[in-house]
Design a protein around this motif. Sequence first.
Motif, PDB file in Angstrom:
ATOM      1  N   PHE A   1      -4.526   7.110  -4.022  1.00 24.54           N
ATOM      2  CA  PHE A   1      -3.885   6.126  -3.146  1.00 24.54           C
ATOM      3  C   PHE A   1      -3.254   6.805  -1.935  1.00 24.54           C
TER       4      PHE A   1
ATOM      5  N   ARG B   1       0.941   7.817   2.819  1.00 24.55           N
ATOM      6  CA  ARG B   1      -0.020   6.906   3.439  1.00 24.55           C
ATOM      7  C   ARG B   1       0.202   6.784   4.946  1.00 24.55           C
TER       8      ARG B   1
ATOM      9  N   ARG C   1       1.240  -1.996  -1.963  1.00 21.21           N
ATOM     10  CA  ARG C   1       0.242  -1.389  -2.833  1.00 21.21           C
ATOM     11  C   ARG C   1      -0.098  -2.257  -4.041  1.00 21.21           C
TER      12      ARG C   1
ATOM     13  N   HIS D   1      -4.560  -0.634   3.724  1.00 19.66           N
ATOM     14  CA  HIS D   1      -3.514   0.192   3.125  1.00 19.66           C
ATOM     15  C   HIS D   1      -3.333   1.526   3.862  1.00 19.66           C
TER      16      HIS D   1
ATOM     17  N   GLU E   1       5.077   7.791   0.476  1.00 16.63           N
ATOM     18  CA  GLU E   1       3.957   7.523  -0.417  1.00 16.63           C
ATOM     19  C   GLU E   1       2.679   8.240   0.018  1.00 16.63           C
TER      20      GLU E   1
ATOM     21  N   GLN F   1      -3.531   0.833  -8.230  1.00 17.55           N
ATOM     22  CA  GLN F   1      -2.116   0.684  -7.922  1.00 17.55           C
ATOM     23  C   GLN F   1      -1.358   1.987  -8.102  1.00 17.55           C
TER      24      GLN F   1
ATOM     25  N   THR G   1      -8.276  -1.187  -4.674  1.00 20.44           N
ATOM     26  CA  THR G   1      -7.532   0.066  -4.639  1.00 20.44           C
ATOM     27  C   THR G   1      -6.651   0.184  -5.871  1.00 20.44           C
TER      28      THR G   1
END
Length: 295
Positions: free
Chosen positions: A145, A76, A269, A208, A74, A140, A138
Amino acid sequence: MYFPVADIELSPFIPPLVACAISFFTSMAGVSGAFLLLPFQVSILGFTSPAVSSTNHLFNVVAIPGGIYRFIKEGRMLWPLTWLVVIGTLPGVIAGVLIRILYLPSPESFKIFVGLVLLYIGIRLCLDLIRKNAPPKTPQTSKHFQISDTHLDIHSLQYTFNGNSYRINTLAVICLSLIVGLIGGIYGIGGGAIIAPFFVTIFKLPVHTVAGASLMGTFITSFIGVLFFQILSLSSLAPDQIIAPDYMLGILFGLGGVVGIYLGAMTQRYLPANVIKTILATIILFTSAKYILFS
């Protein structure tokens, strides 16, 4: 099923089910669940020897990769923060393992230590929850993100997430990681449960973006922790103690953790940060009170 190192008889379905349920919720905050799995082993299963710490480290090694994969997929995974955490925590974990074996072998003193660590984590989370200035929501589904514009040098780490820029001091992260590694090595959690709340409450980083780095740091330091416990079990440093992990029990916990952490990382998330923190704080403070008041 009999587990010889832990000296307990238990259905083989219980460890993965318990680990899956715990890890699902805790992984959303970048924590593997080992900090709650250890009280389960000590209080419910009666596994109190120093080997419970090494078994907990083994759980992290088996369980965490699924969550790490999800965060990488993702976009992140904050890699620079991960390496800073590893640099600081590794020497601390090794020192913590020695302290656990030499100075905290008894169940009573270890339970009190666990209770104090959990109390501190819970208080930090509660303080963050009652802050007046809540972090912005944040989205979705958005390209924002993902973590971008990362830059690391000897002075600071900088990155962008959800349209906001964040900056933290490099040396401060390493020093914090060293202390966290020491405590995590004693406790058998790799340090993620302690350092993730610190990043959120002290450094003001969004949960996150912290979760992936925290899990990766925990995985690496726990792997070293398992090796160190195993090496010490073959030495003459602690001849009368059982310190090597219970591999079968650790793997069963880990298999449940793989599923729980992956699902938690996938679900994170869609939940507000405060919901995640509230769940964690409630469980942590309850467990801490039990250990401190009834040890």
